[in-house]
Scaffold this active site. Structure first.
Site, PDB file in Angstrom:
ATOM      1  N   TYR A  73       0.801  -1.218   0.000  1.00 51.08           N
ATOM      2  CA  TYR A  73       0.000   0.000   0.000  1.00 51.08           C
ATOM      3  C   TYR A  73       0.840   1.277   0.000  1.00 51.08           C
ATOM      4  O   TYR A  73       0.295   2.367  -0.123  1.00 51.08           O
ATOM      5  CB  TYR A  73      -0.975  -0.002   1.175  1.00 51.08           C
ATOM      6  N   GLU A 127      -7.493 -27.578  10.503  1.00 46.23           N
ATOM      7  CA  GLU A 127      -7.457 -26.935   9.186  1.00 46.23           C
ATOM      8  C   GLU A 127      -8.339 -25.697   9.141  1.00 46.23           C
ATOM      9  O   GLU A 127      -7.899 -24.623   8.757  1.00 46.23           O
ATOM     10  CB  GLU A 127      -7.906 -27.934   8.103  1.00 46.23           C
ATOM     11  N   ASP A 141      -9.972 -31.919   6.726  1.00 49.49           N
ATOM     12  CA  ASP A 141     -11.044 -32.592   5.994  1.00 49.49           C
ATOM     13  C   ASP A 141     -10.455 -33.763   5.220  1.00 49.49           C
ATOM     14  O   ASP A 141      -9.279 -33.750   4.839  1.00 49.49           O
ATOM     15  CB  ASP A 141     -11.693 -31.629   4.993  1.00 49.49           C
TER      16      ASP A 141
END
Lengths: 395, 519
Positions: free
Chosen positions: A138, A223, A276
């Site tokens: 930025y 996760e 997962d």
């Protein structure tokens, strides 16, 4: 040391303690892990001198009427990456490079941006201040174009100077969370206790953390933030105390990985992942354990090969009779990712992981951790995880 | 009628056409290679006041006119030049020239004429113009042209043998040194580093031959191959004024000889009447002020030239489309070069500022001292200047390398023609001296008539605003030069090229006008 309230009885952690003992024995047997092969923590004066050397080389080239160029290691090329069981994925010592030339229309902008960021780093180090990658972007977003450009250049500079990013006084924005049996003091003196109802953000300056204190029996890497929050809500850290939970909210940022690495190096606490049962989750787990291609030049500071896969295992789906209606077919991208992971060098020394992935590939189905809620709403924290931890259900 | 120039040009045309045919029989596509000497020796006439007795010699330096049949040659030349009050004769080895000549002997031809001094000067100009146009596409032919007036010799060599060229088909090659098209301007302190143009070839198009023209004997395939280029090389000047000050069209026949359109009033000439048709103005954000002052010359030396207008009419849209594509590609090159250059300049500025930031912010005196010493700078300010200059020079070299490599793919090996360079340098310096006289050009118009057979250029337009004085340098092709207002119309029949050439000749031939010469 007392962290109230206590969790299960000591016998609960018997298998865990044995696991930890075997890990320590393996460490002693294999020798200590090599210290920071690719990068090393550098002092401020070393960093400034390194940058000045770069500038001098450029000026010397100009004086010879030669076009200056940066020689950058090809960080993201498989030919430059090797696998070692004790380290994970890391860069080879003599790797291929590419030149960023100042007289080529294609690369002159990158050449200029590298110099720009070098000058910014120079000022940060000189003034002993810090900035995040986002801050760098930025300062002149129009010049840089996008954040990815900045991220890549910072990594290239880190690789080129053989100095970790934190020594460049550029911090990555942390998005990870910690909870559980852990206390420390941040660089500015702030005392942090992660054993609270809400989680604590992973600090931006892992290097500056001091007085780490824990007696955790294990560290669970989760996760997804949703799963992490669910476990928090279920007071998992209390019920399984003493333990630590960490989430990177998906693909982990550098600070989360550094924290995990630091906890392992300091306490050798057994680390497990809860991801997962899909290729994406497996890949995230591999990043923690073996590292990523992009950050392979810093592998020695980031990887924890001792990590074990706790769940959700594809074999658990059948074992627990998880309803088929909760399963999701693998997409084409899932298939491609799964095939890619199976071909990676580290899978060859993980036969159980390979077997789990082959089960997934054969069934062509995947499952999220949330699928366990179909068994019962608190099945994950009340049954699944405790049983896994108690009886050594990790691979 | 100005006889010497017409005679020289017609004889040369005949010889070159013959030469081309003979060469094509032996090796199709081979470039004509050889040297021709043209010399005019003029002395004050003993019988007429203010008149020069001119003896013109045309000779070949080697044996290049094999198969030339003398009788046929003389007959045809005299039919083309009926008004020439001169004698044509061989001067050496005449007996070698027979009907069955196989052509191993050098060629020489002499004729005489009486002319006024001013006329001879004009003739000289016309001949030079023609020779230059010939070598532009037949670069391996070398012309040694000399004019001696009352003992004062002026000589010029026209040739581009060792210059880079772009090979087209059928033994035609286009020279790509920019000096053949414009003089060398200097923009501020920036000198021209890339000396070439970069032609973009368009798709060849078949021209239809009208039936009535075919009945006259013009048969076969006629293909137009357009080539477009910006001159000088846009890469170097992409940081300079981004505008086009003129557009010129050069038209050549299959023999490599310049062609002219017969009658500017005919509708056929609309093909090249307004070259703005070929430029995509909107796409490149260009604007123009058209200048439709045309100056087409008359002259016929082949059947093709006679009926060229009708042929172009027949294929008007095809010709236009083909040229538009080539021009568009050339402009697109320039457009991309401008963008790349702007990007480069911006990047180099960032690089320089970053280095300066580190250097000036460093607390290491040894580092700062080393930086200053390496670039031989006395202080930080000078260091910054030298740093910027060093980066600039390196990127300029890179562009130059890029230009030469780009052209090399189609070029012959590059070698500088030192004589040509010297000649051009001399010409340029002369032109610069005359920059201030550009406004007087119109008073010195040539009489065109049938003389000037080499000038086909049309000035399509000028930029709407005047150029700054440093650019007011006349060149061979249409100037980036003359500070004209948009509505100015030229009153004379001359093109800007002729103006430039005239002024050049004025300076070069000043010795002719000295007292005691033929005036």
């Amino acid at each position: 040391m007392a962290f109230a309230p206590r969790g299960p009885e000591a016998s609960f952690f018997q298998v865990l303690d044995q696991h930890r003992a075997s890990l320590l024995a393996a460490l002693r047997k294999g020798g200590r892990e090599p210290a920071g092969g690719g990068t090393h923590l550098a002092t401020s004066s070393e960093v400034l001198a390194a940058i000045e050397n770069v500038i001098q080389d450029i000026i010397t080239s100009l004086a010879r009427n030669e076009a200056p160029a940066f020689t950058i290691d090809n960080r993201s090329s498989w030919e430059n990456i090797k696998f070692e069981d004790s380290v994970g994925l890391h860069m080879v010592s003599h790797c291929t490079t590419r030149k960023i030339k100042s007289d080529s229309p294609k690369s002159v902008k990158t050449f200029a941006l590298i110099l720009k960021i070098l000058s910014m780093i120079y000022k940060l180090v000189q003034s002993n201040t810090y900035a995040t990658k986002r801050d760098i972007y930025y300062t002149d977003s129009q010049l840089f174009g996008n954040q990815t450009v900045v991220d890549n250049i910072i990594n290239d500079i880190s690789c080129m100077l053989k100095v970790p990013r934190r020594s460049l006084h550029i911090l990555s924005t942390s998005k990870g969370l910690i909870a559980g049996n852990l206390r420390y003091i941040e660089e500015d003196g702030t005392k942090v206790n992660c054993a609270c109802a809400t989680a604590v953000a992973v600090p931006s300056n892992i290097q500056g953390i001091q007085n780490l204190i824990t007696d955790a029996k294990f560290l669970l890497i989760v996760e997804k933030d949703a799963t992490f929050q669910r476990l928090l809500d279920d007071s998992f850290c209390t019920k399984m105390s003493p333990c630590i939970m960490v989430t990177g909210k998906g693909v982990p940022d550098l600070n989360t990985r550094l924290l995990v690495k630091k906890l392992w190096d300091t306490f050798h606490v057994p680390i497990f992942t809860l991801v997962d049962a899909d290729p994406h989750g497996i890949e995230i787990m591999c990043i923690y354990k073996y590292g990523s291609m992009a950050m392979s030049f810093e592998a020695h500071n980031l990887t924890v090969p001792a990590i074990r896969w706790l769940g959700l295992l594809p074999s658990d789906i059948k074992r627990l009779n998880i309803p088929k209606g909760t399963l999701i077919p693998l997409t084409k991208q899932d298939q491609m990712k799964l095939d890619s992971i199976l071909k990676r060098p580290y899978i060859t020394c993980q036969p159980f992981w390979r077997k789990e992935m082959e089960i997934m590939a054969d069934s062509k189905m995947k499952a999220e951790i949330q699928a366990l809620t179909f068994l019962s709403s608190d099945y994950l924290s009340r049954v699944y995880l405790p049983n896994k931890l108690k009886f050594g259900g990790w691979i | 009628m100005e006889g010497t120039a017409v005679a020289v040009c017609e004889i040369l045309k005949y010889l070159i056409i013959h030469w081309r045919c003979e060469t094509a029989r032996i090796s199709k596509g081979a470039l004509l290679e050889g040297e021709l000497v043209i010399s005019i020796e003029a002395l004050n006439s003993k019988h007429q006041a203010n008149t020069l007795h001119c003896v013109t010699t045309i000779a070949s330096a080697g044996s290049i006119f094999g198969g030339l049949v003398l009788k046929k040659f003389l007959k045809e030349i005299q039919s083309i030049l009926p008004g020439l009050s001169a004698e044509l004769s061989w001067t050496s080895e005449e007996t070698s020239y027979s009907q069955d000549v196989s052509g191993v002997t050098p060629f020489q031809m002499i004729f005489e004429a009486h002319e006024k001094p001013r006329t001879l000067m004009t003739d000289s100009l016309v001949i030079k113009n023609f020779l230059h146009k010939v070598i532009t596409v037949l670069p391996k032919i070398r012309f040694n042209f000399s004019v001696k007036v009352n003992g004062i010799l002026s000589m010029e060599i026209f040739g581009a043998e060792n210059e880079p060229t772009l090979n087209l088909s059928n033994g035609i090659a286009l020279v790509v040194n920019h000096q053949h098209y414009v003089s060398t301007p200097k923009f501020g302190t920036t000198e021209l580093l890339c000396s070439r143009i970069h032609p973009v070839l368009g798709h060849p198009v078949m021209l239809f031959i009208p039936d009535d023209v075919a009945k006259m004997g013009l048969l076969g395939e006629l293909i137009l191959t357009p080539a477009a280029a910006l001159c000088p090389c846009p890469n170097v000047f992409s940081n300079q004024l981004n505008r086009i000050s003129s557009a010129s069209i050069f038209l050549y026949g299959p023999s490599g000889l310049p062609l002219i359109l017969l009658n500017p009033e005919q509708p056929t000439s609309t093909t090249f009447k307004d070259t703005s048709y070929f430029i995509n103005w909107k796409k490149y954000h260009l604007c123009m002020v058209p200048n439709l002052d045309l100056n087409f010359d008359r002259g016929v030396h082949t059947l093709l030239t006679t009926h060229l207008s009708a042929i172009l009419t027949e294929s008007h849209s095809v010709v236009q489309d083909s040229i538009q594509v080539a021009v568009d590609q050339a402009l697109e090159q320039h457009h991309q070069a401008v963008k790349a250059h702007q990007k480069l300049q911006a990047s180099l500025s960032v690089a320089v500022n970053s280095i300066m930031s580190i250097m000036t912010g460093s607390t290491s005196s040894s580092f700062r001292k080393t930086c200053l010493q390496t670039l031989q700078a006395a202080d930080t300010q000078e260091f910054g200047t030298k740093l910027h200059k060093s980066f600039h020079e390196i990127t300029q070299n890179r562009f130059l390398h890029h230009c030469s490599r780009e052209v090399k793919q189609q070029l012959l090996p590059e070698k500088k023609n030192a004589e040509q360079s010297t000649e051009d340098a001399h010409e340029n310096s002369s032109l610069e001296l005359l920059a201030g006289t550009s406004g007087q050009v119109e008073n010195k118009s040539l009489k065109r008539g049938s003389l000037c057979q080499g000038v086909e250029e049309t000035r399509a337009f000028r930029s709407p605003r005047a150029l700054n004085p440093s650019e007011a340098t006349l060149g061979r092709a249409e100037p980036t030069a003359a500070p004209l207002t948009p509505s100015r119309n030229r009153t004379g029949p001359r093109s800007g090229l002729e103006d430039a050439l005239w002024l050049q000749e004025i300076s070069n031939l000043s010795e002719w006008l000295s007292p005691g010469s033929a005036s």
